[in-house]
Design a protein around this motif. Structure first.
Motif, short mmCIF file in Angstrom:
data_model
loop_
_atom_site.label_atom_id
_atom_site.label_comp_id
_atom_site.label_asym_id
_atom_site.label_seq_id
_atom_site.Cartn_x
_atom_site.Cartn_y
_atom_site.Cartn_z
N TRP A 279 0.83 -1.20 0.00
CA TRP A 279 0.00 0.00 0.00
C TRP A 279 0.87 1.26 0.00
O TRP A 279 0.61 2.21 -0.73
CB TRP A 279 -0.92 0.00 1.22
CG TRP A 279 -2.01 -1.02 1.14
CD1 TRP A 279 -1.97 -2.30 1.61
CD2 TRP A 279 -3.30 -0.86 0.55
NE1 TRP A 279 -3.15 -2.96 1.36
CE2 TRP A 279 -3.99 -2.08 0.71
CE3 TRP A 279 -3.95 0.20 -0.09
CZ2 TRP A 279 -5.30 -2.27 0.25
CZ3 TRP A 279 -5.24 0.01 -0.55
CH2 TRP A 279 -5.90 -1.20 -0.38
N ALA A 280 1.90 1.24 0.84
CA ALA A 280 2.77 2.42 0.93
C ALA A 280 3.52 2.66 -0.36
O ALA A 280 3.68 3.82 -0.79
CB ALA A 280 3.76 2.24 2.09
N SER A 325 14.12 0.41 6.84
CA SER A 325 13.01 0.44 7.80
C SER A 325 12.31 -0.92 7.87
O SER A 325 11.77 -1.29 8.91
CB SER A 325 12.00 1.53 7.43
OG SER A 325 11.39 1.25 6.18
N THR A 326 12.31 -1.67 6.76
CA THR A 326 11.71 -3.00 6.76
C THR A 326 12.43 -3.93 7.72
O THR A 326 11.81 -4.74 8.42
CB THR A 326 11.72 -3.58 5.34
OG1 THR A 326 11.01 -2.71 4.46
CG2 THR A 326 11.06 -4.95 5.31
N SER A 335 6.98 -1.34 14.59
CA SER A 335 5.79 -2.06 14.14
C SER A 335 5.81 -2.17 12.62
O SER A 335 6.37 -1.31 11.93
CB SER A 335 4.52 -1.34 14.60
OG SER A 335 4.37 -0.11 13.90
N PRO A 336 5.18 -3.22 12.04
CA PRO A 336 5.16 -3.36 10.58
C PRO A 336 4.56 -2.15 9.87
O PRO A 336 5.04 -1.75 8.81
CB PRO A 336 4.31 -4.62 10.37
CG PRO A 336 4.49 -5.40 11.62
CD PRO A 336 4.60 -4.39 12.71
N PHE A 337 3.51 -1.55 10.46
CA PHE A 337 2.88 -0.39 9.83
C PHE A 337 3.86 0.78 9.73
O PHE A 337 4.02 1.40 8.67
CB PHE A 337 1.64 0.03 10.62
CG PHE A 337 0.99 1.28 10.09
CD1 PHE A 337 0.11 1.21 9.02
CD2 PHE A 337 1.26 2.52 10.64
CE1 PHE A 337 -0.49 2.35 8.51
CE2 PHE A 337 0.67 3.67 10.15
CZ PHE A 337 -0.21 3.59 9.08
N TRP A 341 5.48 2.59 6.40
CA TRP A 341 4.98 3.93 6.08
C TRP A 341 5.92 5.07 6.48
O TRP A 341 5.75 6.20 6.02
CB TRP A 341 3.62 4.15 6.75
CG TRP A 341 2.51 3.52 5.98
CD1 TRP A 341 1.99 2.27 6.16
CD2 TRP A 341 1.77 4.09 4.89
NE1 TRP A 341 0.99 2.03 5.27
CE2 TRP A 341 0.82 3.13 4.48
CE3 TRP A 341 1.83 5.32 4.24
CZ2 TRP A 341 -0.06 3.35 3.43
CZ3 TRP A 341 0.95 5.55 3.19
CH2 TRP A 341 0.02 4.58 2.79
N LEU A 342 6.91 4.80 7.34
CA LEU A 342 7.79 5.87 7.80
C LEU A 342 8.50 6.60 6.66
O LEU A 342 8.55 7.85 6.66
CB LEU A 342 8.81 5.32 8.80
CG LEU A 342 9.74 6.36 9.45
CD1 LEU A 342 8.92 7.41 10.21
CD2 LEU A 342 10.74 5.68 10.39
#
Length: 360
Positions: A279-280, A325-326, A335-337, A341-342
Motif C-alpha cells: 500500500w505504501a 526500515s523494513t 511495528s510493521p505499519f 509507512w515511515l
C-alpha cells in the motif's frame, strides 16, 4: 476553469510517455546485461528459447518495473518538468492566471494511474511473476529450494505445539514427532511418535506413538502402532519462510495472516510488513511526483542536469530508507505499519515544505 483541458492532456502525455520510455530503455539495457551474464548457464542446461523468453524475461520486466517504479516516476517528472521550465512553458502557464495548485492537477492524475498500476502489479502480477522467475532460476541457474526441513517447531493452533526433527515434502513423512496440548501454561497431553505421515487435508497418521495425558497429579499413558490425528496444517506450510511473503498475492497474503493469527502464531511481522509495504509503495507515487514537480518546476541556470542528479540521489535515499526500515520490523524494533509507512511520512513532509516554498 475546466477540470480536464488540452493543457492537462499535454502534461499527462508527457509524464506517462517519459515514464514508459525510460522503463523500456533502462530495462532493455538490464536485460542485455542479464543475458550476457547467464548465457553460459543457458547453453550448459540447453534451456529452450521459449522458457527463457516466456518463463523468465516476461516476468523479469514487471518484477523490476515494480521494484524501481519510484525511481522511474521521479526521473520522468524531473526530466520533462525541467524541460518545460527551461523552455519557459511553466512561466507562460502561470502568467495566464493558472495557480500552482491547478498546475499540479494533471501530475496527480498521472500519479493516480501509476499508483493503481503499481498496486495491481505488486499485489497480483508480481507475486506470480516472481514465483515463475525464481522457479526458472532454481531449475537452470542456481538451485536454492529444498524438500527437506529440520527442527520444525510451530504452534499449529492456540494451545497446540508441533515439533518434528525432520520432514520430507516429497514423501510427506516426518520423523521424531511431538504434539503437545496446553491449557493456558499447563501441559494437558503430549504425544510422541517415531514417524508421522500426511494423508489428506489436515489428516495425519502417527506411527509407533506414545500418548501421555495429565489430569491433576495423575498421568495416563497409551501406546500403539498407529494413531489417526487431525492437525490443522498441510505439509507445504512447514516450508513457508519470510521470503514467501513476496510470492503471495494480496488475497493469499491476507488469508495467510488471518490463518496464522487464528492459530495464535507469532513471527509474521515480515508478512505484515509486506502487506503494508504494498500500500505504501503504491501511494508513494504521489509523494515522488510532488517532490519531482517542486524540485524541477523552477527554471535554473545550467539546465536539468542538477535537478536530475539531485532527484536520483533523493530517490535512492527513499528506496534505501524503505529497505532499512523494513529490517526494523523484522527485528521487532518497529511495528510493521510504521516500518512500511515511515519513509512515506518523512518524504511527504519534505515534499510539503518544498511545495510551500515553490508556491510562494
Amino acid at each position: 476553469m475546466k477540470l480536464f483541458t488540452r493543457l492537462d492532456r499535454y502534461i499527462i502525455f508527457k509524464f506517462l510517455g517519459t515514464f514508459f520510455f525510460s522503463i523500456v530503455l533502462i530495462l532493455s539495457i538490464a536485460v542485455v546485461f542479464d543475458v550476457t551474464e547467464k548465457m553460459d548457464d543457458f547453453f550448459e542446461h540447453q534451456v529452450p528459447l521459449r522458457e527463457i523468453v516466456v518463463d523468465y524475461y516476461f516476468n523479469f520486466f514487471p518484477y523490476y518495473l515494480n521494484m524501481f517504479s519510484s525511481l522511474f516516476i521521479f526521473i520522468s517528472v524531473i526530466f520533462f518538468t525541467s524541460k518545460l521550465a527551461g523552455n519557459s512553458e511553466i512561466i507562460a502557464m502561470l502568467s495566464t492566471g493558472m495557480s500552482y495548485q491547478r498546475l499540479m492537477w494533471p501530475y496527480f492524475l498521472s500519479a493516480l494511474f501509476l499508483c493503481l498500476m503499481t498496486f495491481w502489479l505488486g499485489g497480483y502480477v508480481i507475486p506470480k511473476a516472481s514465483g515463475k522467475m525464481l522457479a526458472f532460476e532454481d531449475k537452470y541457474i542456481n538451485q536454492f529450494t529444498t524438500e527437506h526441513a529440520r527442527n520444525i517447531q510451530m504452534q499449529v493452533e492456540p494451545g497446540t505445539v508441533l515439533y518434528m526433527e525432520s520432514f520430507q515434502l516429497r514423501t510427506g513423512v516426518g520423523y521424531r514427532v511431538s504434539l503437545e496440548h496446553f491449557d493456558g501454561k499447563m501441559l494437558t497431553s503430549r504425544t510422541t511418535a517415531d514417524r508421522i505421515r500426511h494423508d489428506s487435508a489436515y489428516n495425519w497418521h502417527m506411527e509407533n506413538y506414545v500418548e501421555r495425558s495429565f489430569v491433576g497429579m495423575r498421568e495416563n499413558m497409551e501406546k500403539g502402532y498407529r494413531k489417526d490425528v487431525v492437525i490443522p496444517i498441510e505439509p507445504k506450510e512447514l516450508f513457508i519462510t519470510a521470503e514467501e511473503a513476496q510470492r503471495m498475492t494480496n488475497p493469499e497474503l491476507r488469508e495467510f495472516m488471518a490463518k496464522q493469527s487464528a492459530r495464535g502464531a507469532g513471527n509474521i511481522e515480515a508478512f505484515k510488513t509486506e502487506w503494508y509495504k504494498r500500500w505504501a509503495s503504491a501511494l508513494g507515487a504521489f509523494i515522488v511526483t510532488l517532490l519531482g514537480v517542486t524540485m524541477s518546476s523552477k527554471k535554473v541556470r545550467g539546465g536539468m542536469g542538477k535537478n536530475l542528479g539531485l532527484g536520483i540521489v533523493l530517490t535512492a535515499l527513499y528506496i534505501l530508507f524503505s529497505t532499512v526500515s523494513t529490517t526494523f520490523s523484522v527485528t521487532g524494533v518497529m511495528s510493521p505499519f510504521m516500518a512500511a509507512w515511515l519513509p512515506n511520512f518523512v518524504f511527504l513532509a519534505i515534499g510539503i515544505v518544498l511545495y510551500i516554498r515553490v508556491r510562494r
